[in-house]
Design a protein around this motif. Structure first.
Motif, PDB file in Angstrom:
ATOM      1  N   VAL A 234      49.119  38.108  47.114  1.00 34.65           N
ATOM      2  CA  VAL A 234      48.039  39.095  47.125  1.00 34.65           C
ATOM      3  C   VAL A 234      46.751  38.212  47.361  1.00 34.65           C
ATOM      4  CG1 VAL A 234      46.638  40.874  45.913  1.00 34.65           C
ATOM      5  CG2 VAL A 234      49.271  40.892  45.353  1.00 34.65           C
ATOM      6  N   SER A 235      45.955  38.427  48.499  1.00 35.91           N
ATOM      7  CA  SER A 235      44.744  37.741  48.496  1.00 35.91           C
ATOM      8  C   SER A 235      43.476  38.344  47.997  1.00 35.91           C
ATOM      9  CB  SER A 235      44.775  37.623  50.063  1.00 35.91           C
ATOM     10  OG  SER A 235      44.617  38.771  50.793  1.00 35.91           O
ATOM     11  N   ALA A 236      43.874  39.900  48.128  1.00 35.59           N
ATOM     12  CA  ALA A 236      42.436  40.742  47.655  1.00 35.59           C
ATOM     13  C   ALA A 236      42.991  42.115  47.193  1.00 35.59           C
ATOM     14  CB  ALA A 236      41.244  40.703  48.589  1.00 35.59           C
ATOM     15  N   LEU A 237      42.247  42.635  46.631  1.00 35.95           N
ATOM     16  CA  LEU A 237      42.397  44.255  46.232  1.00 35.95           C
ATOM     17  C   LEU A 237      41.313  45.014  46.740  1.00 35.95           C
ATOM     18  CD1 LEU A 237      43.989  46.506  44.646  1.00 35.95           C
ATOM     19  CD2 LEU A 237      42.500  46.127  42.946  1.00 35.95           C
ATOM     20  N   ASP A 238      41.559  46.019  47.615  1.00 36.87           N
ATOM     21  CA  ASP A 238      40.475  46.711  48.115  1.00 36.87           C
ATOM     22  C   ASP A 238      40.379  47.927  46.996  1.00 36.87           C
ATOM     23  OD1 ASP A 238      40.189  45.016  50.447  1.00 36.87           O
ATOM     24  OD2 ASP A 238      41.613  46.238  51.389  1.00 36.87           O
ATOM     25  N   GLY A 239      39.059  48.170  46.631  1.00 33.73           N
ATOM     26  CA  GLY A 239      38.756  49.222  45.970  1.00 33.73           C
ATOM     27  C   GLY A 239      37.938  50.035  46.355  1.00 33.73           C
ATOM     28  N   LEU A 240      37.831  51.261  46.015  1.00 32.25           N
ATOM     29  CA  LEU A 240      36.908  52.645  46.509  1.00 32.25           C
ATOM     30  C   LEU A 240      36.177  53.013  45.289  1.00 32.25           C
ATOM     31  CD1 LEU A 240      39.325  54.546  49.097  1.00 32.25           C
ATOM     32  CD2 LEU A 240      37.754  52.542  49.640  1.00 32.25           C
ATOM     33  N   ALA A 241      34.942  52.798  45.348  1.00 33.15           N
ATOM     34  CA  ALA A 241      34.189  53.360  44.251  1.00 33.15           C
ATOM     35  C   ALA A 241      34.201  54.789  44.490  1.00 33.15           C
ATOM     36  CB  ALA A 241      32.639  52.857  44.494  1.00 33.15           C
TER      37      ALA A 241
END
Lengths: 535, 161
Positions: A234-241
């Motif tokens: 996993v290189s990153a987690l995309d989060g949605l506020a």
């Protein structure tokens, strides 16, 4: 009433409500933990204890002791998935699951059972999880029992629980006292709307404050949307506020980077994140074999007040009908009771109009027994499957089959017999056929021929398990017994979705114990410190 | 061979009806309020005061309570509930699927009771779940309010200082 969480915030804990963010942002830590419930909380405490820099993200809001007003109308929308009305695909099962800081531990009824030995033995033999013996797991359960103040409930049970104990005793069915994770409990009966007296030793009061004190960051109202991958990492987690309504994305995007990711969103949301991310799943296992302890309900009326709204919600149980049959034979069930509050009771009861109103007028004299059916052991009990809706949100498809209905019928009979033995004047299986019986003899006859079908016989669940199961090999599971993903190097799963079957008991302590073990191993690896001596 | 039952069960026909209803939504929320205002006195028979002059005010408060509750549900659930009310508001589907032949404000309690029982006992999961959703919304909004608790001898939460 003291609110130590708010005191911590005032003293400078790192906390962000993502709904207040005005610009896209990137965060970085050693470990990002997705979810703040039983698995996320324990992971956060142990990883920060090893000196690691941790960010905990939570989709739900932060609500603390002074927010808990013992009102269903406030608690359900703010603390539960889908306002406490999350449902399976065909709407035949209603699921109670937390969605707030602390997850389900903030709203559960505090019953704390170790994973039953027959379940662990089954995992060792049928699922090849050889390391998870009763002996190897015992110290982890003991450690978490101590940490969360788990002890046998010392006070007499309330009338609701006592009716189960009394009726069962008259029939020669053994019952036991339930261990609870409470400290100086006021015996009020409002665990399900968030503990107003700091008694429940939920993640909100224990592990998360410990992690925050050690410098962890907590971000609420942030939805984990998708993992990004680079090779087998996993290189990153995309989060949605989310907006302040907690439902809709605000448009602000949050990127989280870390050496390691711990997924602890709970069974349903954890597999859904993997599915949305198109994470490696070469054997097509993710989301499958999701279990619920499908639960059926028997309502009894008594001549004297039961007041099932008052007092510790669950303090008596019986495992007699789990022990009676082979673990992979006809499905067994655990008996407990449910606390009753006006919204929960009125929406659970069958019918409408005068027949419903009549039952509601008997609210204070109503007693309710639950049978939690142990799914996932019998070959015909494969549980459900988490899928994605068009909008990417998870949907659990859980078909109810004949193997399950056979157990439901036995359970409805058992519960009615116990309630009559306890002195009930009228007993009704909660079922849209609107049946009710004045004697055990009538009930026995009636329930024997009661048509059992989805959306007719009420089925509920408060225990979601499986979907990212541990397995001995990549063909058998998504992760190994340490919760490490078989294909993705820097991803661990630390929640109820790990379980290869249901537990056969309220699952919180099973999650605490297993995650304590696995987070300790992970902490040692990531920090370069020695493995815990307890192993 | 696909039987009619399987056809509706797989949702193809159900989805078609919902689409027809959704495309026709001239009065989106107005339709929902009218359906609820008609259903509430029937679903709450025995709970809603009969003669009370506040009866219509109580019905409207319950409608508002339901609207607030729906607004707090997940977008996916809100969409499904919206489709349910579209189906009930759109005259052709109201008649065909709900079997209610007059506009909701003119429907008799008997006709509404018959509709509830038909859906409750329907062969189709879609209709059974529609019945369940309607009664859940109404009961939850009603029993959420402390003024309904005396009738069920619920003292409300204890005081914690």
């Amino acid at each position: 009433m003291r609110d130590s969480f708010r005191e911590g915030l005032a003293a400078g804990w790192k906390y962000i409500d993502a709904s207040e963010l005005a610009a896209d942002q990137t965060f970085e830590a050693d470990v990002v933990i997705i979810g703040s419930g039983a698995g996320g909380g324990v992971s956060a405490e142990l990883l920060t204890g090893a000196g690691l820099d941790v960010i905990i993200i939570e989709e739900g809001p932060l609500k603390t002791t002074s927010d808990f007003k013992m009102l269903e109308s406030e608690a359900y929308p703010s603390l539960y998935q889908d306002s406490a009305s999350r449902q399976t695909a065909d709407k035949a099962i209603k699921i109670l699951q937390g969605r707030c800081v602390g997850g389900s531990t903030t709203v559960n009824w505090t019953s704390s059972f170790r994973t039953p030995p027959p379940t662990l033995q089954w995992w060792q033999t049928a699922h090849g999880l050889k390391n998870l013996s009763v002996e190897a797991m015992a110290p982890w359960f003991a450690a978490m029992e101590q940490r969360l103040h788990v002890g046998l409930w010392p006070l007499p049970p309330n009338e609701n629980n006592d009716a189960l104990a009394r009726g069962a005793k008259r029939l020669g069915i053994p019952t036991e006292v339930i261990p609870r994770n409470v400290k100086q409990c006021w015996n009020l009966g409002y665990c399900g709307t968030g503990c107003p007296t700091n008694a429940k030793q939920s993640m909100l009061l224990t592990t998360i404050p410990a992690a925050l004190t050690r410098g962890a960051t907590l971000i609420s109202r942030l939805r984990a949307d998708k993992f990004e991958f680079a090779g087998n990492k996993v290189s990153a987690l995309d989060g949605l506020a989310l907006k302040p309504d907690g439902l809709h994305p605000s448009g602000i995007k949050i990127k989280l980077r870390a050496r390691h990711f711990v997924l602890a969103g709970g069974a349903i949301n954890s597999p859904a994140l993997l599915l949305r991310s198109h994470a490696a799943d070469p054997h097509g296992l993710v989301g499958k074999r999701t279990f619920l302890h499908p639960t059926v309900i028997s309502a009894g009326l008594f001549a004297t007040p039961i007041k099932a709204y008052a007092g510790a919600p669950q303090s008596v149980y019986s495992d007699h009908f789990l022990k009676k049959t082979a673990i992979d034979g006809p499905l067994g069930y655990k008996l407990e009771v449910a606390p009753l509050h006006p919204i929960l009771f009125s929406t659970t009861l069958q019918g409408w109009g005068e027949s419903h109103a009549r039952l509601m007028r008997e609210f204070a004299n109503s007693q309710v027994v639950l049978a939690l059916i142990r799914d996932g052991f019998n070959p015909a009990s494969q549980g459900g499957q988490v899928k994605l809706r068009e909008d990417g949100s998870p949907l659990l498809d859980y078909p109810l089959n004949e193997t399950l209905w056979e157990a439901v019928r036995r359970a409805l009979l058992t519960m009615a017999e116990i309630q009559f033995a306890a002195g009930a004047t009228w007993v009704a299986p909660v079922h849209e056929a609107d049946v009710g019986y004045k004697t055990w003899r009538d009930a026995k006859q009636g329930i024997a021929s009661l048509p059992l079908a989805p959306l007719r016989c009420r089925v509920v669940s408060a225990h979601v398990m499986g979907g990212c199961a541990m397995g001995a090999t990549p063909e058998k599971g998504t992760v190994n017994d340490e919760g490490r993903h078989f294909q993705i190097e820097n991803l661990s799963i630390h929640d109820g979705s790990l379980f290869p079957t249901s537990i056969g008991a309220n699952p919180q302590l099973s999650i605490y114990g297993l995650v304590a073990r696995n987070a300790s191993l992970l902490a040692a690896e990531l920090s370069g410190k020695p493995r815990p001596a307890i192993l | 061979m696909t039987t009619r039952r399987e056809f509706l069960k797989t949702g193809a026909a159900g989805a078609l009806l919902l689409n027809v209803a959704a495309c026709s939504r001239p009065s989106a929320n107005g339709g929902q309020a009218a359906v609820l205002a008609a259903l509430i006195p029937v679903v709450l028979e025995g709970a809603l005061p009969v003669k009370d002059e506040e009866r219509s005010a109580l019905i409207m408060r319950t409608v508002t309570g339901i609207e607030n509750a729906i607004a707090g549900l997940s977008p996916a659930t809100q969409k499904e509930i919206g489709e349910l009310f579209d189906l009930l508001s759109f005259a052709p589907t109201r008649m065909l699927v709900a079997g209610v032949w007059t506009p909701w404000p003119e429907a008799t309690p008997e006709a509404i009771g018959k509709f509830l029982e038909n859906w409750r006992n329907s062969r189709f999961d879609l209709l059974k779940s529609g019945y369940a959703a309607l009664r859940d919304l109404i009961f939850a909004a009603w029993y959420a309010r402390p003024d309904t608790w005396t009738a069920i001898a619920y003292p409300g939460p204890p005081k914690v200082e």
